[in-house]
Motif scaffolding. Structure first.
Motif, PDB file in Angstrom:
ATOM      1  N   GLN A 132      -5.396   3.764   3.330  1.00  0.00           N
ATOM      2  CA  GLN A 132      -6.636   4.213   2.532  1.00  0.00           C
ATOM      3  C   GLN A 132      -7.953   4.720   3.132  1.00  0.00           C
ATOM      4  O   GLN A 132      -8.254   6.078   2.813  1.00  0.00           O
ATOM      5  CB  GLN A 132      -7.239   2.753   2.073  1.00  0.00           C
ATOM      6  CG  GLN A 132      -8.577   3.129   1.079  1.00  0.00           C
ATOM      7  CD  GLN A 132      -8.673   1.263   0.766  1.00  0.00           C
ATOM      8  OE1 GLN A 132      -7.807   1.140  -0.093  1.00  0.00           O
ATOM      9  NE2 GLN A 132      -9.497   1.102   0.295  1.00  0.00           N
ATOM     10  N   TYR A 133      -8.271   4.790   4.564  1.00  0.00           N
ATOM     11  CA  TYR A 133      -9.158   5.488   5.287  1.00  0.00           C
ATOM     12  C   TYR A 133      -8.186   6.713   6.481  1.00  0.00           C
ATOM     13  O   TYR A 133      -9.013   7.196   7.423  1.00  0.00           O
ATOM     14  CB  TYR A 133      -9.353   4.898   5.612  1.00  0.00           C
ATOM     15  CG  TYR A 133     -10.212   3.927   5.543  1.00  0.00           C
ATOM     16  CD1 TYR A 133     -11.121   3.657   4.939  1.00  0.00           C
ATOM     17  CD2 TYR A 133      -9.766   2.140   5.013  1.00  0.00           C
ATOM     18  CE1 TYR A 133     -12.349   3.021   3.868  1.00  0.00           C
ATOM     19  CE2 TYR A 133     -10.307   0.898   4.077  1.00  0.00           C
ATOM     20  CZ  TYR A 133     -11.838   1.814   3.667  1.00  0.00           C
ATOM     21  OH  TYR A 133     -12.684   0.660   3.378  1.00  0.00           O
TER      22      TYR A 133
ATOM     23  N   SER B 136      -3.651   3.203   8.457  1.00  0.00           N
ATOM     24  CA  SER B 136      -4.644   2.873   6.989  1.00  0.00           C
ATOM     25  C   SER B 136      -4.607   4.298   6.120  1.00  0.00           C
ATOM     26  O   SER B 136      -4.853   4.860   6.096  1.00  0.00           O
ATOM     27  CB  SER B 136      -5.765   2.850   7.950  1.00  0.00           C
ATOM     28  OG  SER B 136      -6.767   2.550   6.233  1.00  0.00           O
TER      29      SER B 136
ATOM     30  N   LYS C  19      -3.441  -1.053   6.693  1.00  0.00           N
ATOM     31  CA  LYS C  19      -4.103  -1.844   6.119  1.00  0.00           C
ATOM     32  C   LYS C  19      -4.695  -2.337   7.043  1.00  0.00           C
ATOM     33  O   LYS C  19      -5.081  -3.249   7.542  1.00  0.00           O
ATOM     34  CB  LYS C  19      -4.485  -2.831   5.297  1.00  0.00           C
ATOM     35  CG  LYS C  19      -2.869  -2.433   4.304  1.00  0.00           C
ATOM     36  CD  LYS C  19      -3.742  -3.148   2.887  1.00  0.00           C
ATOM     37  CE  LYS C  19      -2.826  -3.169   1.905  1.00  0.00           C
ATOM     38  NZ  LYS C  19      -2.872  -3.886   0.574  1.00  0.00           N
TER      39      LYS C  19
ATOM     40  N   GLY D 248       0.912  -1.616  -0.126  1.00  0.00           N
ATOM     41  CA  GLY D 248      -0.414  -0.013  -0.094  1.00  0.00           C
ATOM     42  C   GLY D 248       0.961   1.464   0.481  1.00  0.00           C
ATOM     43  O   GLY D 248       0.451   2.342   0.775  1.00  0.00           O
TER      44      GLY D 248
ATOM     45  N   THR E 290      -0.366   4.083  -1.952  1.00  0.00           N
ATOM     46  CA  THR E 290      -2.265   4.575  -1.507  1.00  0.00           C
ATOM     47  C   THR E 290      -1.523   5.649   0.177  1.00  0.00           C
ATOM     48  O   THR E 290      -1.975   6.621   0.445  1.00  0.00           O
ATOM     49  CB  THR E 290      -2.991   3.854  -1.034  1.00  0.00           C
ATOM     50  OG1 THR E 290      -2.852   2.645  -2.022  1.00  0.00           O
ATOM     51  CG2 THR E 290      -4.330   4.511  -0.530  1.00  0.00           C
TER      52      THR E 290
END
Ligand code: GDP
Length: 367
Positions: free
Chosen positions: A284-285, A282, A244, A109, A112
């Protein structure tokens, strides 16, 4: 008129010699305003002097920064000379940044995370440059880190500069190009530099030797907790972030964090005096991103106070100088007339047991 082009210079009654004859047709109207075409040609071929490029960089001109990095990355001797002349001019204005290395296996990741992390950094009013070292691209011309389409939202920001990995040369050569690109970005006013690499080969060691703070991204619950990341890379990390850590994966990430934290305690103390930490995040979040940034700043404060920050940069430059000197001496030696043949001969004599390694080396150095 019988359908012939009006300004054909072909006599009307002449029979074409073959079916493949091409009729001259109507002469073309210029598709572009000739002035604009001339301008374009000029712009395309515009060659900047090293002084213009250096001044452009110092005034924060990203187009000229890009051009200068292209010269740094070029394998042409004349380009390199211009690049060195630019570097000499901007070097005194470089160095005022925090350089952060980010590594992790493909799929962990990274892009990202860098997108989220980068946007957070920009929201604090900082200017960010992201450079990449991709060991795969030199070997296969493919790329694990992917092409320019990564980190799209970041790439759109005026205060971010994203540059993919130079795609040719040895790893050592790519490392030099990246190092010089760091200086150029700093001189252009980027106060935060991220160097991204893939945690699969030797490139992490190279990246570690050019950054202040080294962040290792990892995953929880991916079978083997070490995921092929060598112990040596973990030892280089100033921070391990279990990425993640969202949804069902969160409890696993929290457990992995505790495991890594205790594993880190078993490593010998780092020269920086900083105790490496493990956190969850994370990309992504957007979770844990501000904590990671704050830890990087804590690290900078801590090591600046102890003097390690500056000492480390000086040591990195000394090491780089020594490596470059070694390479240059070797190149010069190998380029001497007949040297490669002589080495070849020495190798076969050694292989056949007719001579010793030391004896042959002494002989070669004498020539
Ligand atoms: P890279 O190869 O290390 O640069 O990884 P990418 O950023 O390309 O991400 C690889 C995959 O993981 C993509 O499918 C992403 O959508 C996914 N991914 C990345 N970050 C996260 C995260 O924080 N949480 C979750 N659940 N998925 C993520």
């Amino acid at each position: 008129m019988n359908g012939e082009p009006r300004n054909s210079d072909q006599p009307l009654d002449e029979t074409p010699p073959s079916a493949l004859h091409v009729m001259p047709g109507v002469s073309d109207v210029p598709s572009l305003n000739p002035y604009v075409a001339e301008q374009r040609k000029f712009q395309k071929k515009r060659i900047y002097t090293p002084e213009e490029l250096a001044e452009g960089i110092l005034s924060g001109n990203r187009t000229l920064l890009s051009k200068a990095i292209t010269l740094v990355e070029s394998n042409r001797e004349d380009h390199n000379e211009i690049a060195q002349s630019i570097l000499e001019k901007v070097l005194p204005s470089s160095g005022k940044s925090i350089r952060i290395g980010i590594t992790g296996v493909p799929g962990v990741g990274k892009s990202t995370f860098i997108e989220g992390f980068g946007n957070h950094i920009l929201s604090l009013g900082r200017k960010l440059a992201v450079l990449a070292i991709d060991p795969s691209s030199q070997l296969t011309h493919g790329s694990i880190l992917g092409d320019k389409t990564r980190m799209e939202s970041l790439a759109k920001s005026e205060n971010a500069f994203i540059r993919p990995s130079p795609s040719s040369g040895s790893l050592g050569g790519v490392a030099r190009k990246t190092r010089e690109s760091i200086y150029l970005c700093e001189a252009a006013g980027f106060d935060t530099i991220i160097i991204e690499t893939v945690g699969v080969g030797q490139s992490e060691t190279q990246v570690h030797s050019m950054v202040d703070f080294f962040l290792l991204l990892m995953l929880a619950g991916a079978g083997d907790e070490l995921q092929g990341i060598k112990r040596g890379i973990m030892e280089m990390a100033d921070l391990i972030a279990i990425n993640k850590a969202d949804g069902k994966n969160e409890p696993y990430a929290t457990r992995a964090k505790a495991e890594y934290e205790s594993a880190l305690h078993l490593f010998p103390p780092a020269a920086s005096g900083w105790m490496p930490r493990a956190v969850t995040c994370s990309g992504q979040y957007g979770k844990g991103i501000d904590e990671i940034w704050n830890l990087a700043l804590d690290y900078q404060r801590h090591t600046t106070k102890s003097g390690y920050f500056q000492k480390n940069r000086e040591e990195q430059i000394t090491l780089w100088f020594r490596e470059t000197l070694k390479e240059a001496i070797l190149d010069q030696f190998l380029e001497r007339e007949g040297m490669r043949d002589r080495i070849h001969l020495a190798e076969s004599k050694i292989g056949q047991g007719k001579s010793s390694v030391i004896q042959e080396i002494k002989g070669l150095l004498k020539t």
